[in-house]
Write a protein that holds these residues in place. Sequence first.
Motif, PDB file in Angstrom:
ATOM      1  N   ARG A  48      -4.992   1.652  -1.062  1.00 20.19           N
ATOM      2  CA  ARG A  48      -4.484   2.334  -2.257  1.00 20.19           C
ATOM      3  C   ARG A  48      -3.173   1.835  -2.550  1.00 20.19           C
ATOM      4  NH1 ARG A  48      -6.901   6.536   0.388  1.00 20.19           N
ATOM      5  NH2 ARG A  48      -8.938   7.067  -0.564  1.00 20.19           N
ATOM      6  N   THR A  72     -14.465   2.709   7.587  1.00 19.79           N
ATOM      7  CA  THR A  72     -14.072   2.277   6.458  1.00 19.79           C
ATOM      8  C   THR A  72     -12.668   2.387   5.999  1.00 19.79           C
ATOM      9  OG1 THR A  72     -16.290   3.378   6.170  1.00 19.79           O
ATOM     10  CG2 THR A  72     -14.680   2.968   4.222  1.00 19.79           C
ATOM     11  N   GLN A  81      -7.540   1.200  -5.995  1.00 25.21           N
ATOM     12  CA  GLN A  81      -8.286   1.405  -4.740  1.00 25.21           C
ATOM     13  C   GLN A  81      -9.159   0.141  -4.317  1.00 25.21           C
ATOM     14  OE1 GLN A  81      -9.421   5.455  -3.528  1.00 25.21           O
ATOM     15  NE2 GLN A  81     -11.062   4.520  -2.815  1.00 25.21           N
ATOM     16  N   CYS A 113       0.831  -1.216  -0.089  1.00 29.89           N
ATOM     17  CA  CYS A 113       0.028  -0.064  -0.011  1.00 29.89           C
ATOM     18  C   CYS A 113       0.862   1.324  -0.009  1.00 29.89           C
ATOM     19  CB  CYS A 113      -1.101   0.114   1.277  1.00 29.89           C
ATOM     20  SG  CYS A 113      -2.229  -1.310   1.273  1.00 29.89           S
ATOM     21  N   THR A 171      -3.051   5.260   1.999  1.00 32.43           N
ATOM     22  CA  THR A 171      -4.014   4.198   2.518  1.00 32.43           C
ATOM     23  C   THR A 171      -4.474   4.651   3.876  1.00 32.43           C
ATOM     24  OG1 THR A 171      -3.201   2.312   1.420  1.00 32.43           O
ATOM     25  CG2 THR A 171      -3.982   2.018   3.641  1.00 32.43           C
ATOM     26  N   THR A 172      -5.663   4.597   4.088  1.00 37.60           N
ATOM     27  CA  THR A 172      -6.369   4.820   5.482  1.00 37.60           C
ATOM     28  C   THR A 172      -6.972   3.555   5.982  1.00 37.60           C
ATOM     29  OG1 THR A 172      -8.472   5.479   4.618  1.00 37.60           O
ATOM     30  CG2 THR A 172      -6.552   7.152   4.795  1.00 37.60           C
ATOM     31  N   TYR A 197     -13.961  -2.161  -5.529  1.00 36.17           N
ATOM     32  CA  TYR A 197     -12.677  -2.175  -5.997  1.00 36.17           C
ATOM     33  C   TYR A 197     -12.394  -1.261  -7.319  1.00 36.17           C
ATOM     34  CZ  TYR A 197      -8.440  -4.381  -8.760  1.00 36.17           C
ATOM     35  OH  TYR A 197      -7.934  -4.577  -9.592  1.00 36.17           O
ATOM     36  N   THR A 238     -11.818  -0.758  -1.258  1.00 35.54           N
ATOM     37  CA  THR A 238     -12.607   0.025  -0.102  1.00 35.54           C
ATOM     38  C   THR A 238     -13.404  -1.164   0.663  1.00 35.54           C
ATOM     39  OG1 THR A 238     -13.148   1.894  -1.193  1.00 35.54           O
ATOM     40  CG2 THR A 238     -14.635   1.606   0.726  1.00 35.54           C
ATOM     41  N   ARG A 285      -9.565   2.133   3.477  1.00 32.52           N
ATOM     42  CA  ARG A 285      -9.467   2.375   1.914  1.00 32.52           C
ATOM     43  C   ARG A 285      -7.952   1.892   1.757  1.00 32.52           C
ATOM     44  NH1 ARG A 285     -13.183   5.916   2.957  1.00 32.52           N
ATOM     45  NH2 ARG A 285     -15.158   5.925   1.773  1.00 32.52           N
TER      46      ARG A 285
END
Length: 116
Positions: A58, A54, A104, A18, A22-23, A96, A106, A56
Amino acid sequence: MHLSSLTFDPLGAVAIDCTATTTLGDMRRRVNRVATLDGGAAFNDFGYSEADRTIRLRWTPKSPEHEAQIARLLRLYARLHLATSQGVWIVAPEAYIPGAQQSQLTLLSVEKLTED
């Protein structure tokens, strides 16, 4: 980060390198505020839940095969394991988005399996 199926699947695991964008989702309490007639406010606090996150992910795409493996997990499984440096979750894949420069994924947190 590592994403895998909950059940045995020889093709059901993938490592994702990632990016910094990215979170792992916000940590929030289930709280709201209601204005009262006397000019004050009443607060309802229903605590904290990992299920409100949520996540995410990346990353820069490595190969079409790697991207296909991620897409396969999204198509076949309603729940996945996600292993990160902050813990292990059961997640529900939501979206996706493949891309030439950045992809990304989710994920909605269902439950955190490890303690901090």
